[in-house]
Design a protein around this motif. Structure first.
Motif, PDB file in Angstrom:
ATOM      1  N   ARG A  63      31.236  42.046  50.415  1.00 30.23           N
ATOM      2  CA  ARG A  63      31.530  40.665  50.240  1.00 30.23           C
ATOM      3  C   ARG A  63      30.952  40.315  48.583  1.00 30.23           C
ATOM      4  NH1 ARG A  63      33.233  37.180  48.056  1.00 30.23           N
ATOM      5  NH2 ARG A  63      33.731  34.986  48.764  1.00 30.23           N
ATOM      6  N   ASP A  64      30.044  40.713  48.339  1.00 27.00           N
ATOM      7  CA  ASP A  64      29.212  40.515  47.002  1.00 27.00           C
ATOM      8  C   ASP A  64      28.867  41.720  46.131  1.00 27.00           C
ATOM      9  OD1 ASP A  64      27.449  41.998  48.458  1.00 27.00           O
ATOM     10  OD2 ASP A  64      25.555  40.539  48.151  1.00 27.00           O
ATOM     11  N   LEU A  65      30.171  42.790  46.197  1.00 25.89           N
ATOM     12  CA  LEU A  65      30.081  43.901  45.281  1.00 25.89           C
ATOM     13  C   LEU A  65      30.598  43.377  43.910  1.00 25.89           C
ATOM     14  CD1 LEU A  65      31.858  46.774  47.120  1.00 25.89           C
ATOM     15  CD2 LEU A  65      29.496  46.273  47.020  1.00 25.89           C
ATOM     16  N   GLU A  66      29.800  43.989  42.930  1.00 28.37           N
ATOM     17  CA  GLU A  66      30.166  43.403  41.354  1.00 28.37           C
ATOM     18  C   GLU A  66      31.658  43.851  41.150  1.00 28.37           C
ATOM     19  OE1 GLU A  66      27.399  44.579  38.713  1.00 28.37           O
ATOM     20  OE2 GLU A  66      25.759  43.820  39.738  1.00 28.37           O
ATOM     21  N   VAL A  67      32.317  43.308  40.366  1.00 26.93           N
ATOM     22  CA  VAL A  67      33.645  43.550  39.848  1.00 26.93           C
ATOM     23  C   VAL A  67      33.446  44.619  38.842  1.00 26.93           C
ATOM     24  CG1 VAL A  67      35.847  42.850  38.682  1.00 26.93           C
ATOM     25  CG2 VAL A  67      34.467  41.336  40.281  1.00 26.93           C
ATOM     26  N   MET A  68      34.245  45.606  38.806  1.00 23.87           N
ATOM     27  CA  MET A  68      34.398  46.715  37.743  1.00 23.87           C
ATOM     28  C   MET A  68      34.519  46.080  36.587  1.00 23.87           C
ATOM     29  SD  MET A  68      33.139  49.517  39.108  1.00 23.87           S
ATOM     30  CE  MET A  68      33.541  51.131  38.730  1.00 23.87           C
ATOM     31  N   GLU A  69      33.901  46.477  35.491  1.00 27.38           N
ATOM     32  CA  GLU A  69      34.125  46.020  34.174  1.00 27.38           C
ATOM     33  C   GLU A  69      35.487  45.930  33.749  1.00 27.38           C
ATOM     34  OE1 GLU A  69      32.464  46.480  29.314  1.00 27.38           O
ATOM     35  OE2 GLU A  69      31.569  47.232  31.012  1.00 27.38           O
ATOM     36  N   GLY A  70      36.156  45.063  33.206  1.00 24.34           N
ATOM     37  CA  GLY A  70      37.637  45.091  32.572  1.00 24.34           C
ATOM     38  C   GLY A  70      38.806  45.154  33.713  1.00 24.34           C
ATOM     39  N   SER A  71      38.355  45.319  35.184  1.00 30.85           N
ATOM     40  CA  SER A  71      39.451  45.444  36.136  1.00 30.85           C
ATOM     41  C   SER A  71      40.245  44.227  36.231  1.00 30.85           C
ATOM     42  CB  SER A  71      38.814  45.809  37.354  1.00 30.85           C
ATOM     43  OG  SER A  71      38.042  44.949  37.972  1.00 30.85           O
ATOM     44  N   ARG A  72      39.625  42.867  36.234  1.00 35.69           N
ATOM     45  CA  ARG A  72      40.187  41.563  36.416  1.00 35.69           C
ATOM     46  C   ARG A  72      41.325  41.449  35.301  1.00 35.69           C
ATOM     47  NH1 ARG A  72      36.848  38.006  38.689  1.00 35.69           N
ATOM     48  NH2 ARG A  72      35.160  38.689  37.314  1.00 35.69           N
ATOM     49  N   GLU A  73      40.731  41.633  33.977  1.00 33.39           N
ATOM     50  CA  GLU A  73      41.821  41.236  32.933  1.00 33.39           C
ATOM     51  C   GLU A  73      42.860  42.205  32.786  1.00 33.39           C
ATOM     52  OE1 GLU A  73      37.565  40.061  32.429  1.00 33.39           O
ATOM     53  OE2 GLU A  73      38.371  42.056  32.741  1.00 33.39           O
ATOM     54  N   VAL A  74      42.657  43.654  33.202  1.00 33.62           N
ATOM     55  CA  VAL A  74      43.779  44.493  32.922  1.00 33.62           C
ATOM     56  C   VAL A  74      44.585  44.353  34.070  1.00 33.62           C
ATOM     57  CG1 VAL A  74      44.321  47.157  33.037  1.00 33.62           C
ATOM     58  CG2 VAL A  74      42.155  46.144  31.804  1.00 33.62           C
ATOM     59  N   ILE A  75      44.304  44.149  35.298  1.00 38.08           N
ATOM     60  CA  ILE A  75      45.074  43.897  36.599  1.00 38.08           C
ATOM     61  C   ILE A  75      45.929  42.906  36.331  1.00 38.08           C
ATOM     62  CG2 ILE A  75      45.141  43.410  39.017  1.00 38.08           C
ATOM     63  CD1 ILE A  75      42.915  45.292  39.211  1.00 38.08           C
TER      64      ILE A  75
END
Length: 174
Positions: A63-75
């Motif tokens: 539930r609280d894993l960190e988001v991999m850098e850049g993944s949100r923007e690129v996806i």
């Protein structure tokens, strides 16, 4: 429109960091990501393997894993030009389903529920590409497997490899 399937753990969500943090806290150790090059945590501490693997069976672990850098923007960018599906082998840890779903809804609100695939064997996924950290998921996958770099797969070869989300952007959008 081309279809891209994207793994969640260790590709979008930083499972290694939390796993190491919990292990180091509970076992009073100071292992780092560098200690995992070419291996997995439970393989370097085989006498504790059952306990190490049990962390991910906790229903709240994901539930609280960190988001991999850049993944949100690129996806988000890829979602404008490709059919995107998040394909996670959640059935390997069935207790993870709710936490993974909530995590995806929180961090990737621009994706719809119909873009989430909770499965076991990813060979059932019909996509042109599969971005995954585990090459075992490429076996019997009919599209192109793209290996997302992670410490444990450092010595894997024979696949297109992307080191980070900037390289994913370059591969698909250049």
């Amino acid at each position: 429109m081309k279809r891209i399937a994207i793994d969640m753990d260790e590709v979008m969500a930083d499972l290694h960091k939390k796993h190491l943090d919990l292990f180091n806290r509970d076992y009073n150790e100071n292992l780092t990501t560098d200690d995992l090059i070419g291996t997995r945590l439970w393989k370097i501490r085989p006498h504790d393997a059952d306990d190490i693997l049990a962390y991910v069976d906790d229903p709240t672990f994901f539930r609280d894993l960190e988001v991999m850098e850049g993944s949100r923007e690129v996806i988000k960018e890829l979602n404008e030009s490709f059919e995107i599906y998040i394909t996670t082998a959640a059935m390997e840890h069935p207790s993870s389903f709710a936490a993974k779903y909530e995590w995806l809804k929180e961090h990737f609100p621009f994706l719809s529920d119909s873009q989430f695939v909770f499965c076991g064997n990813k060979s059932i996924i019909h996509a042109d590409y599969l971005i995954d950290d585990s090459p075992r998921h490429f076996k019997n996958f009919r599209g192109e497997g793209i290996l997302f770099s992670a410490p444990h797969n450092r010595y894997e070869s024979g696949y297109v490899r992307v080191e980070n989300w900037g390289k994913v952007r370059k591969y698909f959008l250049s």
